[in-house]
Design a protein around this motif. Sequence first.
Motif, mmCIF file in Angstrom:
data_model
loop_
_atom_site.group_PDB
_atom_site.id
_atom_site.type_symbol
_atom_site.label_atom_id
_atom_site.label_comp_id
_atom_site.label_asym_id
_atom_site.label_seq_id
_atom_site.Cartn_x
_atom_site.Cartn_y
_atom_site.Cartn_z
ATOM 1 N N UNK A 84 -18.064 39.475 8.316
ATOM 2 C CA UNK A 84 -17.879 40.308 7.126
ATOM 3 C C UNK A 84 -16.724 39.773 6.281
ATOM 4 N N UNK A 85 -15.639 39.421 6.943
ATOM 5 C CA UNK A 85 -14.461 38.950 6.202
ATOM 6 C C UNK A 85 -14.759 37.614 5.520
ATOM 7 N N UNK A 86 -15.458 36.739 6.237
ATOM 8 C CA UNK A 86 -15.883 35.473 5.635
ATOM 9 C C UNK A 86 -16.724 35.701 4.398
ATOM 10 N N UNK A 87 -17.660 36.633 4.530
ATOM 11 C CA UNK A 87 -18.561 36.944 3.444
ATOM 12 C C UNK A 87 -17.796 37.432 2.207
ATOM 13 N N UNK A 88 -16.707 38.153 2.468
ATOM 14 C CA UNK A 88 -15.896 38.680 1.370
ATOM 15 C C UNK A 88 -14.913 37.629 0.836
ATOM 16 N N UNK A 89 -15.008 36.426 1.384
ATOM 17 C CA UNK A 89 -14.247 35.313 0.817
ATOM 18 C C UNK A 89 -12.888 35.045 1.449
ATOM 19 N N UNK A 90 -12.608 35.679 2.591
ATOM 20 C CA UNK A 90 -11.323 35.400 3.241
ATOM 21 C C UNK A 90 -11.543 34.697 4.581
ATOM 22 N N UNK A 91 -10.473 34.189 5.137
ATOM 23 C CA UNK A 91 -10.589 33.458 6.402
ATOM 24 C C UNK A 91 -10.334 34.389 7.585
ATOM 25 N N UNK A 92 -11.191 34.288 8.592
ATOM 26 C CA UNK A 92 -10.995 35.131 9.766
ATOM 27 C C UNK A 92 -11.418 34.383 11.013
ATOM 28 N N UNK A 93 -10.816 34.759 12.127
ATOM 29 C CA UNK A 93 -11.253 34.193 13.397
ATOM 30 C C UNK A 93 -11.277 35.316 14.427
ATOM 31 N N UNK A 94 -12.348 35.379 15.207
ATOM 32 C CA UNK A 94 -12.434 36.413 16.241
ATOM 33 C C UNK A 94 -12.030 35.821 17.583
ATOM 34 N N UNK A 123 -0.594 30.858 15.527
ATOM 35 C CA UNK A 123 -1.091 29.654 14.873
ATOM 36 C C UNK A 123 -2.178 30.030 13.855
ATOM 37 N N UNK A 124 -3.113 30.876 14.289
ATOM 38 C CA UNK A 124 -4.175 31.306 13.375
ATOM 39 C C UNK A 124 -3.619 32.094 12.197
ATOM 40 N N UNK A 125 -2.634 32.939 12.461
ATOM 41 C CA UNK A 125 -2.041 33.732 11.376
ATOM 42 C C UNK A 125 -1.354 32.806 10.378
ATOM 43 N N UNK A 126 -0.612 31.847 10.906
ATOM 44 C CA UNK A 126 0.104 30.921 10.014
ATOM 45 C C UNK A 126 -0.865 30.077 9.196
ATOM 46 N N UNK A 127 -2.065 29.857 9.743
ATOM 47 C CA UNK A 127 -3.095 29.130 8.982
ATOM 48 C C UNK A 127 -3.772 30.020 7.940
ATOM 49 N N UNK A 128 -3.349 31.274 7.832
ATOM 50 C CA UNK A 128 -3.911 32.150 6.809
ATOM 51 C C UNK A 128 -5.132 32.952 7.248
ATOM 52 N N UNK A 129 -5.392 32.957 8.549
ATOM 53 C CA UNK A 129 -6.525 33.747 9.038
ATOM 54 C C UNK A 129 -6.153 35.206 9.253
ATOM 55 N N UNK A 130 -7.139 36.061 9.087
ATOM 56 C CA UNK A 130 -7.037 37.401 9.663
ATOM 57 C C UNK A 130 -7.552 37.232 11.085
ATOM 58 N N UNK A 131 -6.740 37.615 12.065
ATOM 59 C CA UNK A 131 -7.172 37.444 13.460
ATOM 60 C C UNK A 131 -7.831 38.739 13.923
ATOM 61 N N UNK A 132 -9.012 38.601 14.489
ATOM 62 C CA UNK A 132 -9.715 39.795 14.952
ATOM 63 C C UNK A 132 -9.781 39.768 16.470
ATOM 64 N N UNK A 133 -9.041 40.685 17.077
ATOM 65 C CA UNK A 133 -8.918 40.695 18.534
ATOM 66 C C UNK A 133 -9.849 41.738 19.130
ATOM 67 N N UNK A 134 -10.532 41.355 20.196
ATOM 68 C CA UNK A 134 -11.367 42.312 20.908
ATOM 69 C C UNK A 134 -10.458 43.267 21.666
ATOM 70 N N UNK A 135 -10.635 44.552 21.426
ATOM 71 C CA UNK A 135 -9.814 45.540 22.119
ATOM 72 C C UNK A 135 -10.280 45.736 23.551
ATOM 73 N N UNK A 136 -9.434 46.378 24.364
ATOM 74 C CA UNK A 136 -9.881 46.956 25.630
ATOM 75 C C UNK A 136 -10.067 45.942 26.748
ATOM 76 N N UNK A 137 -9.893 44.634 26.464
ATOM 77 C CA UNK A 137 -10.205 43.652 27.506
ATOM 78 C C UNK A 137 -9.091 42.640 27.729
ATOM 79 N N UNK A 138 -9.127 42.055 28.897
ATOM 80 C CA UNK A 138 -8.188 40.996 29.232
ATOM 81 C C UNK A 138 -8.828 40.076 30.260
ATOM 82 N N UNK A 139 -7.985 39.313 30.923
ATOM 83 C CA UNK A 139 -8.505 38.361 31.894
ATOM 84 C C UNK A 139 -7.513 38.297 33.056
ATOM 85 N N UNK A 140 -8.015 38.198 34.279
ATOM 86 C CA UNK A 140 -7.070 38.157 35.402
ATOM 87 C C UNK A 140 -6.773 36.718 35.785
ATOM 88 N N UNK A 141 -5.996 36.533 36.813
ATOM 89 C CA UNK A 141 -5.576 35.212 37.297
ATOM 90 C C UNK A 141 -6.739 34.251 37.501
#
Length: 593
Positions: A84-94, A123-141
């Motif tokens: 959606x963000x790409x479509x609206x002309x901005x940079x984003x990364x999920x 790094x992504x923020x400094x490159x001008x991206x809106x960073x889209x983080x998946x909520x509720x999840x993580x990763x173990x060892x």
Amino acid sequence: MGIIVQKFGGTSVADADKILAAARKAIRTQQQGHQVVMVVSAMGKNTDVLVDLAGQLTSKPPAREMDMLLSTGEQVSVALMAMAINELGSKAVSLTGGQIGIKTDSSHTKARIQSISTERLRKHLDDGHIVIAAGFQGIDEDFNITTLGRGGSDTTAVALAAVLQADACEIYTDVDGVFTTDPRIVAEARKMDRVSHDEILELASMGAGVMHSRSIEFGKKFGVPIHVCNSASFSDEPGTVIDLLPESIDRPVSGVALTKNEAWISLANVPDQPGTMDTLFSKLGGVNVAVDMIVQNVGKGGKAEVSFTVLESDLPATLNAVNDVANELGDIEITSEANVSKVSIVGLGMATQTGVADRMFRAFADEGINILAITTSQIKVSALVRREQAMQALRAVHSEFQLDKPPKDRVSFGDKSAAVQPPSPIDVVARLQRMEDLTIDDIQLDESQGRITVSHVPDTPGIAAEIFEAVAAENIMVDMIVQGTGRDGMANISFTVPKESVSAATEVVRPVAANLECGPVTHDKQIAILSVFGIGIRTHTGVGVRMFQALSRTGINVEMVSSSEMRVNVVVSADRGQAGLKALQAAFDDVIG
Ligand code: ASP
Ligand code: MG
């Protein structure tokens, strides 16, 4: 350039239009000169749909696979949002939780965050991206996907705001903000402009309706202001800011809450000696029952009465455990009552005002509502009532403290003078090593108080009201109040006041008690109050256990207990205060923040 974290709950990303609206919101924020991290939940009720699907295959899905399944909901949302963000002309990364580097422990379906790396995000923020983080999840060892428990996207958002030292953490949801009480029960409930982290935590049952309580614990621990707003009215509605300060400093009560399905367990004939509380609460901790309102009254003839509440659904497990303990400790009588509810008043202002609790008790008395038990913390008074009167009780206190009307002395936003300063950036980094661990803020010994006990209080409405009105009329500051109704329907009410006011308070209470046909009124100046308070006392069971264990090993008898979401207070005899303090400091050494 500051970072803003914006979290969108399930209803705020439920369809393509809503995803586009959220995307526009994030883009506008970026255009205003901020770096933006979005945290999104699964679309609409998607998580429920997945839970249901699993349920059609098995009644016992392996927890690891459950996490693998549920995490896909958020993965769908982040990808669509980026499009959606790409479509609206901005940079984003999920990014998934694992890709960000949200490390958790391995307790699947209820994992706790251990650390978050910020490199990739920055790094992504400094490159001008809106960073889209998946909520509720993580990763173990071992690279297994984990989830943080239902509603956990809030926790992801506040945790990211903390590690990134964001300027703001905005939570977009389907309610207008945090209310003075549940608006479904009390029509007059009012949206608060702001509320403190502490108040929300003590209002747990109410906050839970709006936000994941672990996210508030994070907010407090790392000094993150959380802005709750309705996504349906994006920019125009101000919502509620959860921060260090309350809405008003003068007001004694900010909000009232109801915990509906509680059960009351009472143990009579408990040996009044060191180790008893330890035996009891270790057992309950062992079967994973979280104990709420703990009340221990002053013992008589070497016997004490210990009572506490648990969630009604935990009652069978609790009774089993308690029966075992009863056999170990001898001739103990157990009674329980299932149909009870807890009504609490909460406010930072009450810590410094006299005459607050009595107003609650009077409001109940005027409605003919009987109080079965009372516990207090510095900023909370909780009363246990019969469930059929609980809603009426809630409305009565809401109206008594005029919570429907905005306070006159609203604290202006940005005024942090009266508040605790948030931890410095260096502290934040240090504390992140233990992201979600229990943090004990402080252990205190208070030797300034004395105790007054009114014995044999008949089980009828209005008695607490009369007693505490008499004390308030003398302008005496009451600290701890403990009441528990035992097997014979009789209660003791004990409370503490500054030592120099003990005689005056005893004198005013005596005639009142006699009039109300209570038993003798006694007092004791030789007491010390030990308090453990901190963040996570509610979500980490076992604080009470550690506390009672430490005291019991030091041979210290617990004379009176009163607990809340954020604090456990115990009264011991004055000459054991210092020893008790040392024992507790040693017992909590690893978690003192
Ligand atoms: N999707 C997850 C849930 O429904 C996490 C969240 O929405 O916060 O519980
Ligand atoms: Mg949610």
